[in-house]
Design a protein around this motif. Structure first.
Motif, PDB file in Angstrom:
ATOM      1  N   VAL A  88     -21.255 -10.854  31.530  1.00 37.64           N
ATOM      2  CA  VAL A  88     -21.609 -11.758  30.429  1.00 37.64           C
ATOM      3  C   VAL A  88     -20.784 -11.472  29.179  1.00 37.64           C
ATOM      4  N   LYS A  92     -18.141 -13.997  27.562  1.00 36.86           N
ATOM      5  CA  LYS A  92     -18.343 -14.493  26.187  1.00 36.86           C
ATOM      6  C   LYS A  92     -17.091 -14.276  25.353  1.00 36.86           C
ATOM      7  N   LYS A  95     -14.417 -16.746  26.440  1.00 35.81           N
ATOM      8  CA  LYS A  95     -14.748 -18.115  26.027  1.00 35.81           C
ATOM      9  C   LYS A  95     -14.528 -18.307  24.528  1.00 35.81           C
ATOM     10  N   GLU A  96     -14.990 -17.347  23.731  1.00 41.86           N
ATOM     11  CA  GLU A  96     -14.812 -17.436  22.283  1.00 41.86           C
ATOM     12  C   GLU A  96     -13.339 -17.375  21.899  1.00 41.86           C
ATOM     13  N   LYS A  99     -11.656 -20.639  22.685  1.00 39.80           N
ATOM     14  CA  LYS A  99     -12.014 -21.643  21.683  1.00 39.80           C
ATOM     15  C   LYS A  99     -11.229 -21.399  20.395  1.00 39.80           C
ATOM     16  N   GLU A 120     -15.802 -23.151  35.464  1.00 38.92           N
ATOM     17  CA  GLU A 120     -17.086 -23.650  34.958  1.00 38.92           C
ATOM     18  C   GLU A 120     -18.182 -22.591  35.094  1.00 38.92           C
ATOM     19  N   ASN A 123     -17.737 -19.993  32.414  1.00 40.94           N
ATOM     20  CA  ASN A 123     -18.268 -20.506  31.151  1.00 40.94           C
ATOM     21  C   ASN A 123     -19.799 -20.483  31.147  1.00 40.94           C
ATOM     22  N   ALA A 124     -20.412 -20.760  32.289  1.00 40.46           N
ATOM     23  CA  ALA A 124     -21.877 -20.698  32.388  1.00 40.46           C
ATOM     24  C   ALA A 124     -22.355 -19.254  32.246  1.00 40.46           C
ATOM     25  N   ALA A 126     -20.894 -17.047  30.481  1.00 40.61           N
ATOM     26  CA  ALA A 126     -20.733 -16.733  29.056  1.00 40.61           C
ATOM     27  C   ALA A 126     -21.914 -17.240  28.228  1.00 40.61           C
ATOM     28  N   ASP A 127     -22.578 -18.275  28.695  1.00 43.98           N
ATOM     29  CA  ASP A 127     -23.715 -18.833  27.962  1.00 43.98           C
ATOM     30  C   ASP A 127     -25.016 -18.059  28.198  1.00 43.98           C
ATOM     31  N   LEU A 128     -25.028 -17.168  29.184  1.00 48.50           N
ATOM     32  CA  LEU A 128     -26.227 -16.375  29.477  1.00 48.50           C
ATOM     33  C   LEU A 128     -26.415 -15.287  28.427  1.00 48.50           C
ATOM     34  N   THR A 130     -26.995 -11.438  27.191  1.00 47.71           N
ATOM     35  CA  THR A 130     -26.553 -10.159  27.744  1.00 47.71           C
ATOM     36  C   THR A 130     -27.753  -9.379  28.280  1.00 47.71           C
TER      37      THR A 130
END
Length: 173
Positions: A88, A92, A95-96, A99, A120, A123-124, A126-128, A130
């Motif tokens: 995770v 993250k 992904k950051e 961006k 994908e 990215n999912a 990364a949204d979880l 920690t």
């Protein structure tokens, strides 16, 4: 006959695969040296490491270690982000950074817990939350339940005490 330095690189990749929980594959084409250093530093703080290897050597090492086939994403200039424990935090950070770098860094996919993952899915991940965040949420829930039980138990006994007091006041009058 393969050259010795290639054999050594494959062995290095294999040891990275064994020592880490997984790997994310990113395209770094267009990333400046300063940006790459910044990303490496961020990842290192999270227990992850970004390395650049020849795709064919990575392909051989993955086959040797019986990892899932990810040949479809091993195209072009790629970097490999090996993470030690938790995917995770590394996801993250990637992904950051992607961006922030306005699409220069592109997540291609990877291998997590012995399974191939797509961009994908990374990215999912990364949204979880920690692991530490999840443990905090669980502790908060347990604390909330314990408090609610204490309030209920206290409410029953105080309600009983009020009833007894009212009855004794009625009898006294």
């Amino acid at each position: 006959m393969p050259k010795q330095y290639k054999i050594d690189k494959v062995a290095e990749i294999e040891s990275s695969i064994e020592a880490n929980a997984g790997v994310f594959v990113v395209s770094y084409n267009g990333l400046t040296v300063k940006q790459a250093q910044e990303l490496r530093h961020q990842l290192r703080e999270l227990g992850a490491e970004m390395k650049v290897y020849k795709n064919n050597l990575v392909r051989i090492a993955l086959e040797n270690k019986e990892q899932p086939n990810v040949d479809d994403i091993l195209v072009g200039p790629l970097a490999y982000v090996f993470y030690e424990n938790e995917p995770v935090e590394a996801a993250k950070a990637l992904k950051e950074f992607a961006k922030k770098s306005k699409g220069v860094l592109e997540i291609k996919g990877g291998i997590s817990e012995g399974k191939a993952v797509t961009a994908e899915e990374v990215n999912a991940i990364a949204d979880l939350p920690t692991k530490d965040q999840l443990l905090g949420q669980i502790a908060g829930l347990i604390n909330g339940f314990a408090r609610d039980i204490a309030v209920c138990v206290n409410g029953v006994s105080s309600g009983l005490a009020r009833c007894v007091q009212q009855i004794s006041e009625q009898k006294a009058a």
